[in-house]
Design a protein around this motif. Structure first.
Motif, PDB file in Angstrom:
ATOM      1  N   PRO A   9       0.818  -1.222   0.000  1.00 54.36           N
ATOM      2  CA  PRO A   9       0.000   0.000   0.000  1.00 54.36           C
ATOM      3  C   PRO A   9       0.851   1.272   0.000  1.00 54.36           C
ATOM      4  O   PRO A   9       0.515   2.244  -0.690  1.00 54.36           O
ATOM      5  CB  PRO A   9      -0.832  -0.133   1.280  1.00 54.36           C
ATOM      6  N   LEU A  10       1.947   1.280   0.764  1.00 55.42           N
ATOM      7  CA  LEU A  10       2.780   2.479   0.840  1.00 55.42           C
ATOM      8  C   LEU A  10       3.394   2.810  -0.514  1.00 55.42           C
ATOM      9  O   LEU A  10       3.353   3.968  -0.959  1.00 55.42           O
ATOM     10  CB  LEU A  10       3.875   2.298   1.890  1.00 55.42           C
TER      11      LEU A  10
ATOM     12  N   ARG B  73       0.749   4.100  -2.879  1.00 50.98           N
ATOM     13  CA  ARG B  73       0.343   5.486  -2.614  1.00 50.98           C
ATOM     14  C   ARG B  73       1.372   6.482  -3.137  1.00 50.98           C
ATOM     15  O   ARG B  73       1.013   7.616  -3.496  1.00 50.98           O
ATOM     16  CB  ARG B  73       0.129   5.679  -1.110  1.00 50.98           C
TER      17      ARG B  73
ATOM     18  N   GLY C 223       0.151   7.472  -6.423  1.00 51.91           N
ATOM     19  CA  GLY C 223      -1.188   8.025  -6.540  1.00 51.91           C
ATOM     20  C   GLY C 223      -2.331   7.050  -6.382  1.00 51.91           C
ATOM     21  O   GLY C 223      -3.492   7.428  -6.603  1.00 51.91           O
ATOM     22  N   PHE C 224      -2.058   5.796  -5.999  1.00 52.09           N
ATOM     23  CA  PHE C 224      -3.126   4.821  -5.817  1.00 52.09           C
ATOM     24  C   PHE C 224      -3.447   4.697  -4.326  1.00 52.09           C
ATOM     25  O   PHE C 224      -2.542   4.691  -3.495  1.00 52.09           O
ATOM     26  CB  PHE C 224      -2.717   3.456  -6.371  1.00 52.09           C
ATOM     27  N   PRO C 225      -4.735   4.563  -3.983  1.00 53.48           N
ATOM     28  CA  PRO C 225      -5.084   4.464  -2.556  1.00 53.48           C
ATOM     29  C   PRO C 225      -4.651   3.155  -1.924  1.00 53.48           C
ATOM     30  O   PRO C 225      -4.430   3.085  -0.713  1.00 53.48           O
ATOM     31  CB  PRO C 225      -6.605   4.604  -2.552  1.00 53.48           C
ATOM     32  N   ARG C 226      -4.563   2.089  -2.732  1.00 53.82           N
ATOM     33  CA  ARG C 226      -4.157   0.777  -2.229  1.00 53.82           C
ATOM     34  C   ARG C 226      -3.323   0.084  -3.303  1.00 53.82           C
ATOM     35  O   ARG C 226      -3.164   0.592  -4.417  1.00 53.82           O
ATOM     36  CB  ARG C 226      -5.383  -0.096  -1.886  1.00 53.82           C
ATOM     37  N   THR C 227      -2.826  -1.090  -2.961  1.00 50.93           N
ATOM     38  CA  THR C 227      -2.097  -1.901  -3.925  1.00 50.93           C
ATOM     39  C   THR C 227      -2.977  -2.211  -5.137  1.00 50.93           C
ATOM     40  O   THR C 227      -4.195  -2.387  -5.009  1.00 50.93           O
ATOM     41  CB  THR C 227      -1.650  -3.220  -3.258  1.00 50.93           C
TER      42      THR C 227
END
Length: 298
Positions: free
Chosen positions: A221-222, A225, A228-232
């Motif tokens: 996830p980090l 982000r 620009g993506f909220p999750r994987t």
């Protein structure tokens, strides 16, 4: 490094590689060069073809790929999407080069067309050839068309055309609705839902370990982000492979798939199919992520 050879009158250079390139250094090279590239209309691709002879499949990695995508394990046959995995490092080498005019960071895989001329044994020996066939205008920027071919004893047995979009400002669409300015086609009616899949957060890591494609947006996830993506995000090619594993594919077939929206992990998606078509949507007939078609090759 391989040899450079001029081919015909087109000026295309062929470089023969001694081994498949490592992906991590190519990702790093592409990241370094990307800020210095300004995608724009009218650019052309370098006329370079990479050839990798004597390719043999690592059966352990193949089994990991089959498990990650839902194919059966142990048969002496390559899944229809696996040659893309074999050719992807060479494609990345071309698109991460200084002379490639589009920035690697931000390129979006928008579609793939696969033609499998016959079943491919997992224990065979192959020659792979990869080139950027063209850079074409798109209503949202410029698309690179990457062609991969696989031969056995000189016979073309598998080929694909992938498109990768670099978004940038484009001129005003023509009033007559030309190809560059056509509106997005209306979304098709949902297909009958045949399965619902609950996807774990580690799908991207498992597919990345099996395929070698460890793009940071697919891992944690980090790192997702950071881009620009909220999750994987699940790999687009994983979604195609998973659908084909569920559906099955004739030994000689044409496959066409378009990536519509990223699949966020963890998440739930529904697999739909009807006649020659298949698709992947959010749960309960939600957002369309992937649409495709499988046709027998005649």
């Amino acid at each position: 490094m391989g040899d450079l050879v001029d081919v015909g009158d087109s000026g295309t250079r062929t470089r023969t590689l001694g081994r498949s390139p490592a992906l991590w250094p190519l990702l790093a090279r592409g990241a370094v060069f990307s800020p210095f590239k300004r995608p724009r209309a009218g650019v052309t691709a370098p006329r370079t073809r990479l050839t990798l002879p004597g390719v043999r499949v690592d059966l352990g990695r193949l089994a990991a790929y089959e498990r990650a995508c839902g194919f059966g394990v142990g048969a002496d046959e390559l899944p229809p999407t696996y040659p893309h995995v074999l050719g992807f490092p060479a494609a990345m080498r071309l698109m991460s080069a200084r002379t490639f005019p589009l920035p690697l960071l931000g390129l979006v895989h928008t579609s793939i067309g696969i033609t499998r001329h016959r079943a491919l044994t997992a224990t065979g020996e192959y020659e792979l050839t990869v080139c950027v066939d063209a850079l074409v205008p798109h209503r949202r920027g410029t698309e690179a068309v990457v062609v991969t071919e696989m031969r056995a004893a000189g016979e073309l047995v598998w080929e694909s055309r992938s498109t990768y979009l670099a978004r940038h400002a484009v001129g005003r669409p023509p009033e007559d609705g030309g190809a560059a300015g056509q509106a997005t086609a209306a979304e098709p009616e949902p297909l009958p839902v045949l399965a619902e899949w609950h996807l774990a957060q580690d799908v991207g890591r498992r597919y990345g370990a099996a395929s070698g494609d460890r793009n940071p947006i697919h891992l944690y996830p980090l790192t997702a982000r950071m881009f620009g993506f909220p999750r994987t995000v699940a790999h687009g090619m994983w979604t195609v492979a998973r659908c084909l594993a569920e559906r099955g594919t004739p030994q000689a077939a044409r496959v066409r798939a378009e990536f519509k929206a990223p699949v966020l992990l963890p998440g739930t998606v529904s697999y739909g199919a009807g006649s020659s078509r298949f698709e992947l949507r959010g749960a309960d007939g939600g957002r369309l992520h992937l649409t495709g078609e499988v046709l027998p090759l005649t």
